[in-house]
Scaffold this motif. Structure first.
Motif, short mmCIF file in Angstrom:
data_model
loop_
_atom_site.label_atom_id
_atom_site.label_comp_id
_atom_site.label_asym_id
_atom_site.label_seq_id
_atom_site.Cartn_x
_atom_site.Cartn_y
_atom_site.Cartn_z
N LEU A 1 -42.60 29.93 120.95
CA LEU A 1 -41.26 29.69 121.50
C LEU A 1 -41.44 29.03 122.85
N SER A 2 -40.73 27.93 123.09
CA SER A 2 -40.87 27.21 124.35
C SER A 2 -39.57 26.50 124.70
N SER A 3 -39.58 25.83 125.86
CA SER A 3 -38.38 25.17 126.39
C SER A 3 -37.23 26.16 126.44
N CYS A 4 -37.47 27.29 127.10
CA CYS A 4 -36.51 28.39 127.11
C CYS A 4 -35.77 28.49 128.44
N THR A 5 -34.54 28.91 128.37
CA THR A 5 -33.72 29.18 129.55
C THR A 5 -33.14 30.58 129.44
N THR A 6 -32.60 31.10 130.56
CA THR A 6 -32.03 32.44 130.54
C THR A 6 -30.78 32.53 131.39
N ASN A 7 -29.88 33.41 130.98
CA ASN A 7 -28.69 33.72 131.78
C ASN A 7 -28.65 35.21 132.12
N GLY B 1 -24.88 39.94 121.44
CA GLY B 1 -24.46 39.52 122.77
C GLY B 1 -24.82 38.08 123.08
N SER B 2 -24.26 37.60 124.21
CA SER B 2 -24.50 36.21 124.62
C SER B 2 -25.44 36.12 125.82
N THR B 3 -25.82 37.27 126.40
CA THR B 3 -26.75 37.28 127.52
C THR B 3 -28.17 37.44 127.02
N GLY B 4 -29.08 36.64 127.57
CA GLY B 4 -30.47 36.74 127.14
C GLY B 4 -31.24 35.47 127.37
N ILE B 5 -32.05 35.09 126.40
CA ILE B 5 -32.91 33.92 126.50
C ILE B 5 -32.63 33.00 125.31
N THR B 6 -32.58 31.71 125.59
CA THR B 6 -32.38 30.70 124.55
C THR B 6 -33.54 29.72 124.59
N CYS B 7 -34.14 29.45 123.42
CA CYS B 7 -35.28 28.53 123.34
C CYS B 7 -34.93 27.34 122.46
N ASN B 8 -35.21 26.15 122.98
CA ASN B 8 -34.92 24.93 122.24
C ASN B 8 -35.99 24.59 121.22
N THR B 9 -37.18 25.15 121.38
CA THR B 9 -38.29 24.83 120.49
C THR B 9 -38.95 26.11 120.00
N PRO C 1 -34.40 23.83 112.83
CA PRO C 1 -33.68 22.62 112.43
C PRO C 1 -33.03 21.96 113.64
N ALA C 2 -32.85 20.66 113.56
CA ALA C 2 -32.23 19.92 114.66
C ALA C 2 -30.89 20.53 115.03
N GLY C 3 -30.68 20.69 116.34
CA GLY C 3 -29.41 21.21 116.82
C GLY C 3 -29.31 22.72 116.85
N THR C 4 -30.36 23.43 116.45
CA THR C 4 -30.33 24.89 116.49
C THR C 4 -31.29 25.41 117.54
N LYS C 5 -31.13 26.68 117.91
CA LYS C 5 -31.97 27.29 118.94
C LYS C 5 -32.38 28.69 118.48
N ALA C 6 -33.46 29.18 119.08
CA ALA C 6 -33.86 30.58 118.89
C ALA C 6 -33.30 31.37 120.07
N ARG C 7 -32.80 32.57 119.81
CA ARG C 7 -32.19 33.36 120.87
C ARG C 7 -32.73 34.78 120.88
N PHE D 1 -33.66 39.33 118.33
CA PHE D 1 -34.15 37.98 118.02
C PHE D 1 -33.38 37.38 116.87
N THR D 2 -32.87 36.16 117.08
CA THR D 2 -32.16 35.41 116.04
C THR D 2 -32.67 33.98 116.02
N ALA D 3 -33.04 33.50 114.83
CA ALA D 3 -33.51 32.11 114.70
C ALA D 3 -33.52 31.72 113.24
N LYS D 4 -33.30 30.44 113.01
CA LYS D 4 -33.40 29.88 111.66
C LYS D 4 -34.52 28.85 111.66
N TYR D 5 -35.41 28.93 110.68
CA TYR D 5 -36.52 27.98 110.56
C TYR D 5 -36.41 27.25 109.22
N GLY D 6 -36.57 25.92 109.28
CA GLY D 6 -36.50 25.19 108.03
C GLY D 6 -36.51 23.67 108.25
#
Length: 222
Positions: free
Chosen positions: A103-109, A69-77, A56-62, A201-206
């Motif tokens: 999963l794409s458009s991903c960044t990492t910390n 935790g907050s360290t890892g990978i975040t994907c916008n798509t 959904p708009a404004g959400t990300k897959a992590r 892995f955490t993500a919401k699809y809809g």
């Protein structure tokens, strides 16, 4: 008297028949199918129909390196596609095969990582079971275990990290026709020591939509 008694008996019989017919109709309407479109009491999703959903708009897959935790990978798509293989009357268990998951458009910390080159979901298709009033469970298909390959750029060069999961569980919601995965555990199957040991892995699809049907109606789980 006999005439009045006969009429009363006939009236009772008619009333009983009407009541039974009404009750049967109500039960038939209530039964429905596990997967429907339009509403919970809507049209049954046909076997062979293709379902699809994205973030959904404004959400990300992590993918977190530790639970919650907050360290890892975040994907916008991210998106998935599945084909319905069974859709019985509710209560029951509908089945699907997941044919694509991206999963794409991903960044990492992650410390030492400089970027995410790609994330590839391997061994598709996966098998899926959707239980009435319960969860959606993804399990391995004939091609092999649920597996994801991460290619991560780091200060030491490219890291190729392979992770596997025994199964994945998602919670469906008819409020917004979504599926939510929360902290689903993947463990490292291969890769250098610089690859994190686990991924959550955490993500919401809809909304999940039946893209085979005109207008791509939303899918409900009953």
């Amino acid at each position: 008297m006999r005439k009045h008694a006969l009429l009363a008996a006939v009236g009772l019989a008619v009333s009983a028949t009407l009541a039974a017919t009404t009750q049967a109709g109500a039960l038939g309407a209530a039964a429905g199918n596990v997967l429907t479109t339009g509403s919970a009491a809507g049209t049954a999703v046909a076997v062979g129909d293709v379902l699809s959903a994205s973030l959904p708009a404004g959400t990300k897959a992590r993918i977190a390196t530790t639970l919650g935790g907050s360290t890892g990978i975040t994907c916008n798509t991210s998106a998935f596609t599945a084909t319905v293989t069974g859709n019985p009357a509710a209560p029951g268990t509908a089945t699907e095969t997941v044919t694509a998951h991206t999963l794409s458009s991903c960044t990492t910390n992650i410390v030492g990582a400089t970027g995410v080159q790609s994330i590839t979901v391997n061994n598709l298709p996966f098998s899926t079971a959707v239980v009435s009033g319960g969860a959606l469970t993804v399990t391995a298909g004939a091609a092999g275990p649920i597996q994801t390959t991460l290619k991560i750029n780091s200060i030491l060069g490219l890291m190729t990290c392979v992770y596997r999961a025994g199964s994945l569980t998602a919670t469906p919601s008819n409020t917004d026709n979504s599926l939510t995965f929360t902290d689903q555990l993947f463990t490292k199957a291969s890769g250098p020591g610089t690859c994190p040991a686990n991924g959550y892995f955490t993500a919401k699809y809809g909304p999940v939509q039946d893209v085979t049907q005109a207008g791509s109606p939303s899918v409900f789980v009953n």
